[in-house]
Design a protein around this motif. Structure first.
Motif, PDB file in Angstrom:
ATOM      1  N   ARG A 210       7.695   1.296 -29.300  1.00 43.73           N
ATOM      2  CA  ARG A 210       8.886   0.785 -29.989  1.00 43.73           C
ATOM      3  C   ARG A 210       8.715   0.729 -31.505  1.00 43.73           C
ATOM      4  NH1 ARG A 210       9.069  -3.721 -25.742  1.00 43.73           N
ATOM      5  NH2 ARG A 210       7.082  -2.677 -25.502  1.00 43.73           N
ATOM      6  N   GLY A 211       8.246   1.844 -32.064  1.00 43.30           N
ATOM      7  CA  GLY A 211       8.194   1.957 -33.516  1.00 43.30           C
ATOM      8  C   GLY A 211       7.043   1.256 -34.201  1.00 43.30           C
ATOM      9  N   THR A 212       6.121   0.700 -33.409  1.00 39.85           N
ATOM     10  CA  THR A 212       5.000  -0.045 -33.992  1.00 39.85           C
ATOM     11  C   THR A 212       3.684   0.506 -33.452  1.00 39.85           C
ATOM     12  OG1 THR A 212       6.406  -1.993 -33.950  1.00 39.85           O
ATOM     13  CG2 THR A 212       4.084  -2.385 -34.287  1.00 39.85           C
ATOM     14  N   ILE A 213       2.667   0.583 -34.317  1.00 35.26           N
ATOM     15  CA  ILE A 213       1.340   0.965 -33.816  1.00 35.26           C
ATOM     16  C   ILE A 213       0.712  -0.268 -33.175  1.00 35.26           C
ATOM     17  CG2 ILE A 213      -0.996   1.714 -34.475  1.00 35.26           C
ATOM     18  CD1 ILE A 213       0.761   4.020 -34.874  1.00 35.26           C
ATOM     19  N   VAL A 214       0.457  -0.186 -31.871  1.00 37.21           N
ATOM     20  CA  VAL A 214      -0.077  -1.365 -31.187  1.00 37.21           C
ATOM     21  C   VAL A 214      -1.602  -1.335 -31.095  1.00 37.21           C
ATOM     22  CG1 VAL A 214       1.992  -2.028 -29.900  1.00 37.21           C
ATOM     23  CG2 VAL A 214       0.471  -0.317 -28.933  1.00 37.21           C
ATOM     24  N   GLU A 215      -2.188  -0.162 -31.247  1.00 38.16           N
ATOM     25  CA  GLU A 215      -3.644  -0.039 -31.251  1.00 38.16           C
ATOM     26  C   GLU A 215      -4.001   1.228 -31.995  1.00 38.16           C
ATOM     27  OE1 GLU A 215      -5.555  -3.209 -29.335  1.00 38.16           O
ATOM     28  OE2 GLU A 215      -6.494  -1.507 -30.354  1.00 38.16           O
ATOM     29  N   GLN A 216      -5.164   1.216 -32.606  1.00 36.15           N
ATOM     30  CA  GLN A 216      -5.607   2.410 -33.312  1.00 36.15           C
ATOM     31  C   GLN A 216      -7.119   2.384 -33.388  1.00 36.15           C
ATOM     32  OE1 GLN A 216      -4.499   4.765 -37.295  1.00 36.15           O
ATOM     33  NE2 GLN A 216      -3.794   2.684 -37.319  1.00 36.15           N
ATOM     34  N   GLY A 217      -7.757   3.521 -33.171  1.00 37.92           N
ATOM     35  CA  GLY A 217      -9.213   3.539 -33.300  1.00 37.92           C
ATOM     36  C   GLY A 217      -9.865   4.662 -32.528  1.00 37.92           C
ATOM     37  N   ASP A 218     -11.178   4.513 -32.291  1.00 36.17           N
ATOM     38  CA  ASP A 218     -11.918   5.511 -31.530  1.00 36.17           C
ATOM     39  C   ASP A 218     -11.537   5.419 -30.063  1.00 36.17           C
ATOM     40  OD1 ASP A 218     -13.279   6.283 -33.734  1.00 36.17           O
ATOM     41  OD2 ASP A 218     -15.074   5.093 -33.301  1.00 36.17           O
ATOM     42  N   VAL A 219     -11.336   6.559 -29.432  1.00 33.77           N
ATOM     43  CA  VAL A 219     -11.000   6.571 -28.010  1.00 33.77           C
ATOM     44  C   VAL A 219     -12.088   5.831 -27.222  1.00 33.77           C
ATOM     45  CG1 VAL A 219     -10.738   8.042 -25.980  1.00 33.77           C
ATOM     46  CG2 VAL A 219      -9.586   8.656 -28.094  1.00 33.77           C
ATOM     47  N   LYS A 220     -13.356   6.112 -27.561  1.00 31.32           N
ATOM     48  CA  LYS A 220     -14.463   5.479 -26.817  1.00 31.32           C
ATOM     49  C   LYS A 220     -14.431   3.967 -26.959  1.00 31.32           C
ATOM     50  CE  LYS A 220     -18.036   8.925 -26.249  1.00 31.32           C
ATOM     51  NZ  LYS A 220     -18.029   9.920 -27.345  1.00 31.32           N
ATOM     52  N   ALA A 221     -14.192   3.492 -28.183  1.00 35.74           N
ATOM     53  CA  ALA A 221     -14.179   2.043 -28.413  1.00 35.74           C
ATOM     54  C   ALA A 221     -13.024   1.401 -27.652  1.00 35.74           C
ATOM     55  CB  ALA A 221     -14.069   1.751 -29.900  1.00 35.74           C
ATOM     56  N   LEU A 222     -11.867   2.062 -27.637  1.00 38.86           N
ATOM     57  CA  LEU A 222     -10.723   1.507 -26.912  1.00 38.86           C
ATOM     58  C   LEU A 222     -11.019   1.448 -25.415  1.00 38.86           C
ATOM     59  CD1 LEU A 222      -7.394   2.912 -28.369  1.00 38.86           C
ATOM     60  CD2 LEU A 222      -8.500   0.735 -28.789  1.00 38.86           C
ATOM     61  N   LEU A 223     -11.633   2.538 -24.937  1.00 42.05           N
ATOM     62  CA  LEU A 223     -11.918   2.582 -23.500  1.00 42.05           C
ATOM     63  C   LEU A 223     -12.895   1.502 -23.081  1.00 42.05           C
ATOM     64  CD1 LEU A 223     -12.065   6.367 -22.678  1.00 42.05           C
ATOM     65  CD2 LEU A 223     -10.364   4.691 -22.000  1.00 42.05           C
ATOM     66  N   SER A 224     -13.824   1.178 -23.989  1.00 43.52           N
ATOM     67  CA  SER A 224     -14.813   0.162 -23.620  1.00 43.52           C
ATOM     68  C   SER A 224     -14.124  -1.195 -23.498  1.00 43.52           C
ATOM     69  CB  SER A 224     -15.945   0.111 -24.633  1.00 43.52           C
ATOM     70  OG  SER A 224     -15.454  -0.429 -25.828  1.00 43.52           O
ATOM     71  N   ARG A 225     -12.888  -1.300 -24.016  1.00 44.10           N
ATOM     72  CA  ARG A 225     -12.153  -2.567 -23.879  1.00 44.10           C
ATOM     73  C   ARG A 225     -11.179  -2.560 -22.707  1.00 44.10           C
ATOM     74  NH1 ARG A 225      -9.382  -2.943 -29.286  1.00 44.10           N
ATOM     75  NH2 ARG A 225      -8.080  -4.323 -28.051  1.00 44.10           N
ATOM     76  N   ALA A 226     -11.065  -1.398 -22.068  1.00 43.43           N
ATOM     77  CA  ALA A 226     -10.159  -1.347 -20.916  1.00 43.43           C
ATOM     78  C   ALA A 226     -10.781  -2.170 -19.791  1.00 43.43           C
ATOM     79  CB  ALA A 226      -9.956   0.096 -20.475  1.00 43.43           C
ATOM     80  N   ASN A 227     -10.084  -3.164 -19.335  1.00 48.64           N
ATOM     81  CA  ASN A 227     -10.723  -4.156 -18.477  1.00 48.64           C
ATOM     82  C   ASN A 227     -10.551  -3.966 -16.973  1.00 48.64           C
ATOM     83  OD1 ASN A 227     -11.916  -5.546 -20.521  1.00 48.64           O
ATOM     84  ND2 ASN A 227     -10.043  -6.680 -20.970  1.00 48.64           N
ATOM     85  N   TYR A 228      -9.575  -3.168 -16.611  1.00 51.03           N
ATOM     86  CA  TYR A 228      -9.309  -3.024 -15.187  1.00 51.03           C
ATOM     87  C   TYR A 228      -9.238  -1.568 -14.792  1.00 51.03           C
ATOM     88  CZ  TYR A 228      -7.880  -7.901 -14.785  1.00 51.03           C
ATOM     89  OH  TYR A 228      -7.852  -9.258 -14.774  1.00 51.03           O
ATOM     90  N   GLU A 229      -9.532  -1.308 -13.546  1.00 47.97           N
ATOM     91  CA  GLU A 229      -9.247  -0.006 -12.972  1.00 47.97           C
ATOM     92  C   GLU A 229      -8.443  -0.236 -11.704  1.00 47.97           C
ATOM     93  OE1 GLU A 229     -12.147   3.583 -13.098  1.00 47.97           O
ATOM     94  OE2 GLU A 229     -13.326   1.756 -13.063  1.00 47.97           O
ATOM     95  N   THR A 230      -7.514   0.670 -11.429  1.00 49.29           N
ATOM     96  CA  THR A 230      -6.740   0.519 -10.200  1.00 49.29           C
ATOM     97  C   THR A 230      -7.213   1.538  -9.176  1.00 49.29           C
ATOM     98  OG1 THR A 230      -4.850  -0.220 -11.465  1.00 49.29           O
ATOM     99  CG2 THR A 230      -4.414   0.496  -9.231  1.00 49.29           C
ATOM    100  N   PHE A 231      -7.447   1.047  -7.972  1.00 50.78           N
ATOM    101  CA  PHE A 231      -7.848   1.927  -6.878  1.00 50.78           C
ATOM    102  C   PHE A 231      -6.795   1.885  -5.781  1.00 50.78           C
ATOM    103  CE2 PHE A 231     -11.787   0.972  -9.012  1.00 50.78           C
ATOM    104  CZ  PHE A 231     -12.436   2.198  -9.012  1.00 50.78           C
ATOM    105  N   VAL A 232      -6.649   2.999  -5.111  1.00 52.46           N
ATOM    106  CA  VAL A 232      -5.775   3.032  -3.936  1.00 52.46           C
ATOM    107  C   VAL A 232      -6.680   3.171  -2.715  1.00 52.46           C
ATOM    108  CG1 VAL A 232      -3.910   4.232  -2.750  1.00 52.46           C
ATOM    109  CG2 VAL A 232      -3.935   4.125  -5.247  1.00 52.46           C
ATOM    110  N   LEU A 233      -6.503   2.276  -1.760  1.00 48.90           N
ATOM    111  CA  LEU A 233      -7.314   2.317  -0.545  1.00 48.90           C
ATOM    112  C   LEU A 233      -6.430   2.700   0.634  1.00 48.90           C
ATOM    113  CD1 LEU A 233      -9.255  -1.090  -0.822  1.00 48.90           C
ATOM    114  CD2 LEU A 233      -9.719   1.049  -1.993  1.00 48.90           C
ATOM    115  N   ASP A 234      -6.882   3.677   1.412  1.00 51.43           N
ATOM    116  CA  ASP A 234      -6.182   3.997   2.660  1.00 51.43           C
ATOM    117  C   ASP A 234      -6.836   3.178   3.757  1.00 51.43           C
ATOM    118  OD1 ASP A 234      -4.433   5.930   1.578  1.00 51.43           O
ATOM    119  OD2 ASP A 234      -6.141   7.307   1.416  1.00 51.43           O
TER     120      ASP A 234
END
Ligand code: ADP
Length: 304
Positions: A210-234
């Protein structure tokens, strides 16, 4: 050296809508930068302003230290632009398109022909050089757009959704080409809503919403802050899902469930709880890449 430096950039369209709301953005020379955001976030508007196609309402843009508003022609020489829409003249021959483009930047025809040969060969279009664009496949047209943008040897290549609607094979071959180009020194900015693309190619990322930069930086650094992963279980058919502390379980249908797994947490606790609830897991797959998770979380946070 900074390839692109944007300060307090605003675009208010004639109808009063603010598509870009005062963004600051820096792209170091040599980087491969993803401008990432959902549809309507303001990516194309930003790119339009960088390449002097759209007039900013407020703020400044410098391309290799050249101000795009006071010195648009100098700034444009640094930039190669690949717009989202295919805007090639369908009746013109490939080689001619490239030579005209070079002429526009003052390159003499003999030089232009040499450069066109190199690019047509790199883009696997050499056989088509005397053919009009309308005889090219969709993927070939996209490659022609890139070749045209590179005719004047720009230091900064900007691609607006380069692989939208392109099949996976062509996409991968475009990725390889762009990687090589970046390794040989060209700074690249691309807009995309394919997070996989940003993660595979880019070392820097700016997330716009929506017209605003909400995050900016190294892809690796951002990924290290990604806190969750979603899994699908059958799983077996189940009636009630157990509550497992720290995990979020959602039923997708009678035979599959989705689980948000916090990073730093193994899935043993989850598996034990499912076994205790008599739910057998047949298979498990990662639903999305981590950048996507991170991105969705940011955008949802913004919407809340
Ligand atoms: P993106 O490239 O991220 O999909 P755009 O920059 O194309 O986003 O658009 C951002 C917002 O600005 C959208 O809500 C779009 O509808 C609006 N917009 C784009 N062009 C114009 C225009 N010429 N006049 C008014 N609104 C516009």
């Amino acid at each position: 050296m900074t390839a692109l430096s944007i300060r307090s950039l605003v675009k208010r369209y004639d109808n009063g809508f603010e598509a870009v709301k005062g963004i600051d953005l820096d792209v170091p020379a040599g980087s491969f930068y993803a401008l990432l955001g959902p549809n309507g976030a303001g990516k194309s508007t930003t790119i339009g302003m960088i390449s002097s196609l759209i007039k900013p309402t407020e703020g400044s843009i410098k391309v290799f230290d050249v101000d795009t508003q006071s010195h648009p022609n100098d700034a444009k020489r640094y930039i190669g632009l690949v717009p989202q829409e295919i805007n090639l003249n369908m009746w013109e021959k490939c080689e001619d398109i490239l030579c005209y483009q070079a002429g526009y930047y003052g390159v003499v025809r003999r030089e232009a022909l040499k450069r066109a040969e190199v690019l047509l060969k790199e883009m696997d279009l050499w056989e088509k050089r005397h053919q009009p664009v309308r005889t090219l496949s969709g993927g070939m047209k996209r490659r022609m757009m890139i070749a045209r943008a590179l005719m004047h040897n720009p230091k900064l290549l900007i691609l607006d959704e380069p692989t939208a609607g392109v099949d996976i094979e062509i996409r991968r071959s475009m990725w390889r080409f762009l990687e090589g180009l970046n390794q040989s020194g060209t700074t690249i900015i691309l807009t995309t809503h394919y997070l996989e693309e940003a993660e595979a190619l880019c070392n820097k990322v700016g997330i716009i919403d929506r017209g605003t930069i909400v995050e900016q930086g190294d892809v690796k650094a951002l990924l290290s802050r990604a806190n969750y992963e979603t899994f699908v279980l059958d799983v077996d058919a189940y009636s009630i899902l157990p509550e497992v502390d720290g995990f979020v379980l959602t039923g997708v249908n009678a035979e599959s469930i989705e689980v948000q797994v916090p990073r730093e947490r193994g899935i043993n606790t989850l598996m034990t709880a499912l076994t205790e609830a008599n739910i057998r897991v047949f298979s498990m797959r990662n639903k999305s890449n981590r950048l996507e998770e991170f991105f969705l979380r940011l955008v949802q946070k913004g919407a809340a």
